[in-house]
Enzyme design. Structure first.
Site, short mmCIF file in Angstrom:
data_model
loop_
_atom_site.label_atom_id
_atom_site.label_comp_id
_atom_site.label_asym_id
_atom_site.label_seq_id
_atom_site.Cartn_x
_atom_site.Cartn_y
_atom_site.Cartn_z
N LYS A 140 -12.48 -69.88 1.51
CA LYS A 140 -13.93 -69.05 1.35
C LYS A 140 -14.20 -68.53 0.40
O LYS A 140 -15.81 -69.00 0.28
CB LYS A 140 -13.68 -68.26 2.90
CG LYS A 140 -14.45 -67.87 3.20
CD LYS A 140 -14.44 -67.30 4.79
CE LYS A 140 -13.32 -65.85 4.58
NZ LYS A 140 -14.14 -65.16 5.38
N ARG A 178 -17.10 -61.77 13.91
CA ARG A 178 -15.78 -61.72 14.00
C ARG A 178 -15.42 -61.42 15.44
O ARG A 178 -14.29 -62.38 15.24
CB ARG A 178 -15.36 -60.41 13.45
CG ARG A 178 -14.88 -60.74 11.83
CD ARG A 178 -13.81 -58.91 11.85
NE ARG A 178 -12.97 -58.41 12.35
CZ ARG A 178 -11.45 -59.32 11.99
NH1 ARG A 178 -11.29 -58.92 11.01
NH2 ARG A 178 -10.38 -58.78 12.87
N ARG A 208 2.25 -68.95 -4.20
CA ARG A 208 1.27 -68.20 -5.54
C ARG A 208 1.83 -67.19 -5.94
O ARG A 208 3.15 -66.24 -5.44
CB ARG A 208 0.57 -67.36 -4.55
CG ARG A 208 -1.09 -67.22 -5.16
CD ARG A 208 -2.57 -67.27 -4.45
NE ARG A 208 -2.14 -65.87 -3.05
CZ ARG A 208 -3.50 -65.59 -2.80
NH1 ARG A 208 -4.39 -66.38 -2.74
NH2 ARG A 208 -3.60 -64.79 -2.14
N ARG A 225 3.03 -61.66 -4.12
CA ARG A 225 2.11 -60.43 -3.31
C ARG A 225 3.13 -60.77 -2.24
O ARG A 225 3.19 -61.52 -1.54
CB ARG A 225 1.11 -60.43 -2.94
CG ARG A 225 0.32 -59.91 -3.75
CD ARG A 225 -0.99 -60.17 -3.59
NE ARG A 225 -2.15 -60.02 -5.37
CZ ARG A 225 -3.20 -61.20 -5.24
NH1 ARG A 225 -2.59 -62.09 -3.87
NH2 ARG A 225 -3.48 -60.88 -5.87
N ARG A 250 -0.35 -64.61 9.82
CA ARG A 250 -1.90 -64.27 9.27
C ARG A 250 -2.53 -65.12 9.63
O ARG A 250 -3.97 -65.24 10.53
CB ARG A 250 -1.86 -64.31 8.45
CG ARG A 250 -2.26 -62.34 7.27
CD ARG A 250 -1.66 -62.22 6.63
NE ARG A 250 -2.68 -62.89 4.94
CZ ARG A 250 -2.71 -63.16 4.04
NH1 ARG A 250 -1.27 -63.11 3.41
NH2 ARG A 250 -3.43 -63.42 3.54
#
Ligand SMILES: [Zn+2]
Length: 215
Positions: free
Chosen positions: A15, A90, A129, A162, A173
């Site tokens: 995004k 939201r 990642r 992370r 998430r």
């Protein structure tokens, strides 16, 4: 034509990248909720201080405060040429209030673009990642030689993952995002504004779809 867009997409959907490309390609302003909050807090406006007090207590900034912040922000002349909203609205109450705000201004939304990413693709993308702790360059394990230690090609530092990128955290998430966004998407689908795009593909391909929608 003034472009007023809302961009929806889960963490890792690309995004932010698409928002930047929209900003550059169409000379519209990328407005993220984080930026709005940071700016208001930095400027120590009344609303900024109010928002800060909620955040200091570890709470979400309530709808009415967020709405007033958005209103204050978008009222500025630099947004007259258009914008792409990222992180707002939201919730359905925020969408409803935003709709009346636009009506008051005699403005209309162009489209609500939702970047749809397959759950498995996203988990692979994010859980693979790795980040350099020295220079913050991001890698994906698919790009790296799996036989040795994973090191930064710039400075040789050992890459780290992370905490919120591990597969389980990503899944949680993603599911939370999907759950929260479902009513929002329905709200804009009912108004004929929702455009769903397959965000699993390469950045350029996704952007081409967005350009087609805006053509
Ligand atoms: Zn590095």
């Amino acid at each position: 034509v003034v472009l007023r867009l809302i961009l929806l997409g889960s963490p890792g959907s690309g995004k932010g990248t698409q928002a930047r490309m929209l900003q550059e390609g169409y000379q519209i302003v990328h407005v993220s909720t984080g930026d709005i909050l940071r700016r208001a807090i930095q400027a120590q406006t009344e609303l900024g201080r109010l928002a800060q007090s909620y955040m200091d207590d570890g709470n979400l900034v309530p709808d009415d405060v967020m709405l007033r912040l958005v209103k204050e922000t978008l009222d500025a002349p630099r947004y007259e040429a258009g914008y792409v909203l990222d992180g707002f609205p939201r919730t359905v109450p925020q969408s409803t209030a935003f709709e009346s705000m636009l009506l008051q201004w005699g403005a209309a939304l162009t489209a609500v673009i939702s970047l749809e990413v397959n759950r498995e693709v996203l988990i692979h993308r994010l859980s693979g990642r790795r980040v350099c702790p020295e220079c913050a360059t991001t890698y994906h394990i698919d790009q790296l030689d799996p036989s040795g230690e994973l090191r930064c090609t710039r400075d040789g530092a050992l890459l780290v993952q992370r905490k919120d990128d591990d597969a389980q955290a990503v899944a949680i998430r993603f599911d939370a995002f999907e759950r929260e966004t479902l009513p929002l998407k329905q709200f804009y689908r009912d108004r004929g504004l929702l455009r769903e795009i397959d965000g699993s593909r390469a950045t350029g391909e996704v952007f081409k779809d967005i350009q087609r929608i805006l053509a």
